[in-house]
Design an enzyme around this catalytic site. Sequence first.
Site, PDB file in Angstrom:
ATOM      1  CE1 TYR A 120      -2.387  -3.852   1.156  1.00 11.16           C
ATOM      2  CE2 TYR A 120      -4.074  -1.739   1.385  1.00 11.16           C
ATOM      3  CZ  TYR A 120      -4.286  -3.065   1.224  1.00 11.16           C
ATOM      4  OH  TYR A 120      -4.462  -3.982   1.028  1.00 11.16           O
ATOM      5  CE  LYS A 164       5.098 -17.873  -0.485  1.00  7.71           C
ATOM      6  NZ  LYS A 164       3.902 -18.502  -0.425  1.00  7.71           N
ATOM      7  CG  ASP A 195       1.524 -20.307   1.673  1.00 11.03           C
ATOM      8  OD1 ASP A 195       2.047 -19.890   2.736  1.00 11.03           O
ATOM      9  OD2 ASP A 195       1.694 -20.437   0.652  1.00 11.03           O
ATOM     10  CG  ASP A 219      -6.846  -5.333   4.324  1.00 14.81           C
ATOM     11  OD1 ASP A 219      -7.901  -5.627   4.156  1.00 14.81           O
ATOM     12  OD2 ASP A 219      -6.913  -4.353   2.637  1.00 14.81           O
ATOM     13  CG  ASP A 223     -11.852  -8.518   5.440  1.00 15.55           C
ATOM     14  OD1 ASP A 223     -12.092  -7.886   6.451  1.00 15.55           O
ATOM     15  OD2 ASP A 223     -13.380  -7.991   4.526  1.00 15.55           O
TER      16      ASP A 223
HETATM   17 MG    MG Z   1      -9.922  -4.344   4.599  1.00 13.28          MG
END
Ligand code: MG
Length: 323
Positions: A120, A164, A195, A219, A223
């Site tokens: 980001y 990772k 993963d 992020d 979720d």
């Molecule tokens: Mg989000």
Amino acid sequence: MSCARAAKVAVIPGDGIGPEVVKSALDVLKAAGADFESVPVEIGYGRWKRTGQALSEEDLQTIRECDCALFGAITTPPDPNYRSVLLRLRHELDLYANIRPFHSAALDFIIVRENTEGLYSGQEEVGEEEARTVRVITRRCSERIAEKACEIASGRRRLTIVHKSNVLHSDRLFLKAALAVAKRRGVPAEDMLVDAAAYNLVVNPQRFDVIVTTNLFGDILSDEAAGVIGSLGLCASANIGLDFALFEPIHGSAPDIAGKGIANPIGAIRSASMMMEWLGVPGLAHQMEKAVQKALEKGARTPDLGGECGTQEVTAAVIELLE
Ligand code: MG
Ligand code: NAI
């Protein structure tokens, strides 16, 4: 922080279900006797449609003059030139730590996400044939997020550093920095590939206490964690900087259910509870969280949890159960 004067809170309802759930959070804060001055700030898609600007310099200044912010959610407009308001706020206020607790009857873990760099970074080149995004990992930001995670993990069982680094060599720097901080602070730490972490979150979420990770992984995993807990609508977050913090439910503006009166307000109420804790009123924060848990046990549930209650009914149930 704690302050003698009443704290000044920028209240940013935003778009879609944002205003509905922020109203619930404010109602619960009021009923719990929280003492603060609220400063309404209108930013987001609605504002952009009206004025062509989603967030102005004056808005930023108004927000900066407050102690912290309570944020609903903002719709991302379908315009490639639009810059995310939330990303801009996180950058401008240097809200480097995104803290996301996940609670249910059986689970209790926290994801600490680096909030300012990684994928980001905003460094992108998009052409017709090729597009690139620069993934920035710095030692400074890796260390400060690891420090925050260790602060949260101390007294808990274990810190899991998610990365990772087998493929992304930038993550070797993140992993090395985070391991060194954990070692120096005496926090038991392990590391896990992202993963594997995604898999374990589904099959064995009890194994986690505090996860620390880079921006995009945090992020996505949060979720996923919300799904494991039962609904996006249950989960809260804090975006913390050195002297400012912004509190928001982790869900978005949910245009599919906006205006129907069925949005789950718990994530926003829990965000307000995290805000009271940060403002130095942990007793009130705890009281709010206890009322939320009791309301859920009593079956005050919106449709995302399989219930039939509306936003206002759930809010009223939480208020009634405040002690
Ligand atoms: Mg989000
Ligand atoms: P979303 O989180 O808004 O919704 C995903 C799904 O979860 C939808 O089916 C929605 O109805 C449900 N949901 C979300 N919150 C809920 C709640 N409190 N109660 C009951 N159900 C709930 O994510 P989506 O649909 O991908 O994004 C919608 C808009 O929100 C987009 O414009 C997106 O860019 C924006 N967004 C904003 C965020 C923010 O402001 N922090 C975060 C994520 C997305």
